[in-house]
Design a protein around this motif. Structure first.
Motif, PDB file in Angstrom:
ATOM      1  N   GLU A 156       1.877  -9.846  -5.949  1.00 29.10           N
ATOM      2  CA  GLU A 156       2.270 -11.253  -5.639  1.00 29.10           C
ATOM      3  C   GLU A 156       0.257 -12.057  -6.051  1.00 29.10           C
ATOM      4  O   GLU A 156      -0.731 -11.561  -5.276  1.00 29.10           O
ATOM      5  CB  GLU A 156       2.376 -12.008  -4.778  1.00 29.10           C
ATOM      6  CG  GLU A 156       2.882 -13.415  -5.366  1.00 29.10           C
ATOM      7  CD  GLU A 156       2.212 -13.902  -5.589  1.00 29.10           C
ATOM      8  OE1 GLU A 156       2.242 -15.741  -5.675  1.00 29.10           O
ATOM      9  OE2 GLU A 156       1.111 -14.763  -4.735  1.00 29.10           O
ATOM     10  N   HIS A 157      -0.366 -13.136  -6.806  1.00 26.55           N
ATOM     11  CA  HIS A 157      -1.516 -13.370  -7.191  1.00 26.55           C
ATOM     12  C   HIS A 157      -2.148 -13.315  -5.794  1.00 26.55           C
ATOM     13  O   HIS A 157      -2.875 -13.348  -6.254  1.00 26.55           O
ATOM     14  CB  HIS A 157      -1.585 -14.241  -8.501  1.00 26.55           C
ATOM     15  CG  HIS A 157      -2.336 -14.882  -8.556  1.00 26.55           C
ATOM     16  ND1 HIS A 157      -3.563 -14.144  -8.970  1.00 26.55           N
ATOM     17  CD2 HIS A 157      -3.341 -16.453  -8.484  1.00 26.55           C
ATOM     18  CE1 HIS A 157      -5.217 -15.088  -8.480  1.00 26.55           C
ATOM     19  NE2 HIS A 157      -4.082 -16.320  -8.563  1.00 26.55           N
ATOM     20  N   GLN A 158      -1.545 -15.023  -5.338  1.00 27.15           N
ATOM     21  CA  GLN A 158      -2.055 -14.981  -4.774  1.00 27.15           C
ATOM     22  C   GLN A 158      -2.521 -14.423  -3.127  1.00 27.15           C
ATOM     23  O   GLN A 158      -2.754 -14.497  -1.947  1.00 27.15           O
ATOM     24  CB  GLN A 158      -1.066 -16.119  -3.645  1.00 27.15           C
ATOM     25  CG  GLN A 158      -0.976 -16.929  -4.729  1.00 27.15           C
ATOM     26  CD  GLN A 158      -0.720 -18.558  -4.593  1.00 27.15           C
ATOM     27  OE1 GLN A 158      -1.102 -19.583  -4.097  1.00 27.15           O
ATOM     28  NE2 GLN A 158       0.905 -18.416  -4.693  1.00 27.15           N
ATOM     29  N   SER A 159      -2.078 -13.240  -2.928  1.00 22.04           N
ATOM     30  CA  SER A 159      -2.524 -12.017  -1.836  1.00 22.04           C
ATOM     31  C   SER A 159      -3.721 -11.944  -2.163  1.00 22.04           C
ATOM     32  O   SER A 159      -4.180 -10.511  -1.110  1.00 22.04           O
ATOM     33  CB  SER A 159      -1.809 -10.789  -1.986  1.00 22.04           C
ATOM     34  OG  SER A 159      -1.562  -9.979  -2.757  1.00 22.04           O
ATOM     35  N   ASP A 214       7.169  -7.834  -3.570  1.00 28.82           N
ATOM     36  CA  ASP A 214       6.032  -8.800  -3.927  1.00 28.82           C
ATOM     37  C   ASP A 214       6.112  -9.708  -4.253  1.00 28.82           C
ATOM     38  O   ASP A 214       4.787  -9.677  -3.946  1.00 28.82           O
ATOM     39  CB  ASP A 214       6.802  -8.263  -5.133  1.00 28.82           C
ATOM     40  CG  ASP A 214       5.811  -8.926  -6.525  1.00 28.82           C
ATOM     41  OD1 ASP A 214       5.895 -10.548  -6.839  1.00 28.82           O
ATOM     42  OD2 ASP A 214       4.460  -8.407  -6.636  1.00 28.82           O
ATOM     43  N   HIS A 215       6.623 -10.769  -3.214  1.00 32.97           N
ATOM     44  CA  HIS A 215       6.624 -11.971  -2.278  1.00 32.97           C
ATOM     45  C   HIS A 215       5.888 -11.659  -0.882  1.00 32.97           C
ATOM     46  O   HIS A 215       5.457 -12.587   0.155  1.00 32.97           O
ATOM     47  CB  HIS A 215       7.176 -12.954  -2.458  1.00 32.97           C
ATOM     48  CG  HIS A 215       7.262 -13.488  -4.113  1.00 32.97           C
ATOM     49  ND1 HIS A 215       7.309 -12.302  -4.862  1.00 32.97           N
ATOM     50  CD2 HIS A 215       7.278 -14.471  -4.822  1.00 32.97           C
ATOM     51  CE1 HIS A 215       6.564 -13.302  -6.264  1.00 32.97           C
ATOM     52  NE2 HIS A 215       6.584 -14.761  -6.091  1.00 32.97           N
ATOM     53  N   SER A 216       4.941 -10.599  -0.457  1.00 34.02           N
ATOM     54  CA  SER A 216       5.784 -10.488   1.183  1.00 34.02           C
ATOM     55  C   SER A 216       4.136  -9.766   1.285  1.00 34.02           C
ATOM     56  O   SER A 216       3.399  -8.530   0.899  1.00 34.02           O
ATOM     57  CB  SER A 216       6.120  -9.248   1.687  1.00 34.02           C
ATOM     58  OG  SER A 216       5.427  -9.206   2.786  1.00 34.02           O
ATOM     59  N   VAL A 221      -0.038  -5.242   1.759  1.00 35.73           N
ATOM     60  CA  VAL A 221      -1.230  -5.429   3.040  1.00 35.73           C
ATOM     61  C   VAL A 221      -1.071  -3.807   3.212  1.00 35.73           C
ATOM     62  O   VAL A 221      -2.419  -3.059   3.315  1.00 35.73           O
ATOM     63  CB  VAL A 221      -2.183  -6.697   3.816  1.00 35.73           C
ATOM     64  CG1 VAL A 221      -2.711  -5.735   4.435  1.00 35.73           C
ATOM     65  CG2 VAL A 221      -2.378  -7.710   2.542  1.00 35.73           C
ATOM     66  N   SER A 222       0.171  -3.994   3.741  1.00 38.14           N
ATOM     67  CA  SER A 222       0.189  -2.792   4.805  1.00 38.14           C
ATOM     68  C   SER A 222       0.433  -1.737   3.516  1.00 38.14           C
ATOM     69  O   SER A 222       0.145  -0.061   4.095  1.00 38.14           O
ATOM     70  CB  SER A 222       1.612  -2.616   4.914  1.00 38.14           C
ATOM     71  OG  SER A 222       1.919  -4.123   6.100  1.00 38.14           O
ATOM     72  N   TYR A 258      11.422   0.752   3.164  1.00 36.67           N
ATOM     73  CA  TYR A 258      11.946   1.258   4.440  1.00 36.67           C
ATOM     74  C   TYR A 258      11.078   2.733   4.532  1.00 36.67           C
ATOM     75  O   TYR A 258      11.460   3.411   5.911  1.00 36.67           O
ATOM     76  CB  TYR A 258      13.584   1.927   4.204  1.00 36.67           C
ATOM     77  CG  TYR A 258      14.330   0.565   4.400  1.00 36.67           C
ATOM     78  CD1 TYR A 258      14.865  -0.191   4.776  1.00 36.67           C
ATOM     79  CD2 TYR A 258      14.957   0.147   2.284  1.00 36.67           C
ATOM     80  CE1 TYR A 258      15.325  -1.592   4.189  1.00 36.67           C
ATOM     81  CE2 TYR A 258      15.756  -0.764   1.922  1.00 36.67           C
ATOM     82  CZ  TYR A 258      16.036  -1.582   3.199  1.00 36.67           C
ATOM     83  OH  TYR A 258      16.866  -2.384   2.496  1.00 36.67           O
ATOM     84  N   ASP A 259       9.693   1.922   4.067  1.00 38.96           N
ATOM     85  CA  ASP A 259       9.186   2.861   4.955  1.00 38.96           C
ATOM     86  C   ASP A 259       8.505   3.034   6.550  1.00 38.96           C
ATOM     87  O   ASP A 259       8.490   2.059   6.805  1.00 38.96           O
ATOM     88  CB  ASP A 259       7.726   3.227   4.155  1.00 38.96           C
ATOM     89  CG  ASP A 259       6.584   4.423   4.310  1.00 38.96           C
ATOM     90  OD1 ASP A 259       6.794   5.386   4.521  1.00 38.96           O
ATOM     91  OD2 ASP A 259       5.519   3.900   4.705  1.00 38.96           O
ATOM     92  N   PRO A 260       8.768   4.529   6.946  1.00 41.04           N
ATOM     93  CA  PRO A 260       8.315   3.945   9.512  1.00 41.04           C
ATOM     94  C   PRO A 260       7.034   3.349   9.138  1.00 41.04           C
ATOM     95  O   PRO A 260       6.710   2.389   9.315  1.00 41.04           O
ATOM     96  CB  PRO A 260       8.689   4.389   9.424  1.00 41.04           C
ATOM     97  CG  PRO A 260       9.058   5.251   8.423  1.00 41.04           C
ATOM     98  CD  PRO A 260       9.455   5.311   7.331  1.00 41.04           C
ATOM     99  N   GLU A 261       6.472   4.521   8.117  1.00 35.31           N
ATOM    100  CA  GLU A 261       5.046   3.326   8.701  1.00 35.31           C
ATOM    101  C   GLU A 261       4.215   2.358   7.851  1.00 35.31           C
ATOM    102  O   GLU A 261       3.286   1.271   8.622  1.00 35.31           O
ATOM    103  CB  GLU A 261       3.588   4.743   7.782  1.00 35.31           C
ATOM    104  CG  GLU A 261       3.964   6.400   8.415  1.00 35.31           C
ATOM    105  CD  GLU A 261       3.002   7.400   7.927  1.00 35.31           C
ATOM    106  OE1 GLU A 261       2.883   7.560   8.436  1.00 35.31           O
ATOM    107  OE2 GLU A 261       3.747   7.359   6.854  1.00 35.31           O
ATOM    108  N   THR A 262       4.449   1.785   6.615  1.00 32.68           N
ATOM    109  CA  THR A 262       4.544   0.249   6.227  1.00 32.68           C
ATOM    110  C   THR A 262       5.612  -0.871   7.117  1.00 32.68           C
ATOM    111  O   THR A 262       4.219  -1.537   7.423  1.00 32.68           O
ATOM    112  CB  THR A 262       5.179   0.574   4.956  1.00 32.68           C
ATOM    113  OG1 THR A 262       4.598   1.327   3.765  1.00 32.68           O
ATOM    114  CG2 THR A 262       4.802  -1.046   4.305  1.00 32.68           C
TER     115      THR A 262
END
Length: 378
Positions: A156-159, A214-216, A221-222, A258-262
């Motif tokens: 998402e652009h604002q990230s 996409d909007h998180s 970042v993670s 659902y990746d646990p590390e992410t």
């Protein structure tokens, strides 16, 4: 978009694109001014999407296709108009279209906080001017598209400000990538409105759909950070790091969601509103700061990022090189080999000198030659 804020009235901003699409599509096909006016009238009167498509904790596929759906409606309206089907005229001055309905220019003060919409107010619903002027250009080189931004990967652009800050931290503090996830105590992202309220919403820390991810900002970042931590190092330059850590469709697929590390990294992320200092600098820039706390007390801060790589005002990134990498990353998913990817992209690169016949075939491709792959969304 600069003179009428659709968002203020909970209308999705893709309406601007629909109006533009009708005008451009009609001009390309040789439609008359009256036909273009008719098509725009139909698009505005019959196809106005509200921001309900962007509300809620989980976002849908239709949200991701919102601009395309509105463009589809605009094209349909234009085709109808060119076949003699007449839509509402003078839509920008129509008292019951979205513009004068939300910002009346007669009968009541033109204030969104004091709108008298009672049918008894005959003056309010009568003839009147549009709440804004339409400024049309016919020559020159200062086109709005030249001020657009590029996404260096999928996000998402604002990230973009947070990603630039994170990648800068990884490049200039090699111990961050080398230390692993356990060495990170917490991450705080300072952002402006609307980024803070939209993609910094704590509810977005549990995305279950591609569009929600996409909007998180926490998810985006993670995913970048986990890539760097798994590698244990990142390239020593910003451009190389952007390319090395670039997010692809696979970073929003079922396995990634659902990746646990992410998800463990998302739990370490918090958000702060930068207040007036940050808000005042948007939309000139994307004012964002990322502060990373390591176990043992060390703090790594990006400082305020204003013009991240890909931003129209950024002057440090090798944009062509990074976009070439992005095109190849995406093309490699479906094209059989790299030469086919490059040949397809070159058509777009050379579009300025293409003939009308070549433009008509710009996006043609051989479906049978596409690479087969498992569904990314599971």
């Amino acid at each position: 978009a600069e003179v009428f804020s659709l968002k203020s009235y909970k209308i999705d901003h893709v309406v601007h694109g629909a109006i533009a699409s009708a005008a451009v599509y009609g001009a390309l096909l040789g439609a008359s001014a009256e036909q273009i006016e008719s098509a725009i009238g139909m698009a505005v009167a019959h196809y106005v999407p509200f921001r309900a498509i962007r509300a809620g904790k989980q976002l849908s596929d239709s949200k991701g296709a919102s601009a395309a759906i509105s463009t589809e409606a605009a094209v349909l309206s234009m085709r109808r108009a060119m076949r003699g089907f007449v839509g509402p005229r003078d839509i920008f001055r129509n008292p019951e279209a979205i513009f004068r309905f939300f910002e009346p220019t007669t009968g009541v003060p033109a204030s969104q906080d004091n709108i008298d919409i009672t049918l008894g107010n005959k003056v309010r619903w009568g003839p009147g001017p549009s709440p804004f002027n339409l400024v049309l250009s016919h020559s020159g080189s200062d086109f709005a598209v030249c001020g657009m931004h590029f996404k260096l990967g999928l996000y998402e652009h604002q990230s973009a400000g947070a990603l630039e800050g994170l990648i800068s931290a990884l490049v200039h503090s090699p111990e961050l990538a080398a230390g692993g996830a356990d060495a990170i105590e917490g991450i705080n992202i300072v952002a402006y409105e609307p980024a803070f309220g939209i993609i910094g919403d704590p509810a977005k820390k549990d995305p279950k759909t591609r569009q929600s991810a996409d909007h998180s900002m926490a998810f985006i970042v993670s995913r970048i950070l986990i890539k760097a931590l798994k590698a244990g190092k990142v390239p020593s330059t910003m451009d190389a790091a952007w390319m090395d850590l670039m997010l692809s469709p696979y970073d929003y697929g079922k396995d990634a969601l659902y990746d646990p590390e992410t998800r463990a990294m998302m739990a370490k992320i918090s958000f702060s509103h930068g207040g007036p200092e940050f808000d005042a600098k948007y939309p000139d820039g994307i004012p964002t700061q990322i502060d990373i706390s390591l176990k043992g007390g060390k703090q790594i801060s990006s400082g305020m990022v204003m013009y991240p790589s890909g931003h129209a005002r950024n002057t440090s990134a090798d944009l062509r090189k990074i976009l070439e990498h992005k095109n190849r990353m995406l093309g490699d998913i479906v094209f059989s080999d790299r030469s086919a990817v490059d040949a397809f992209v070159q058509r777009l690169v050379k579009m300025e000198s293409a003939s009308a016949a070549e433009v008509a075939k710009l996006y043609d491709f051989d479906w049978s030659a596409m690479r087969s792959h498992d569904c990314i969304d599971g």
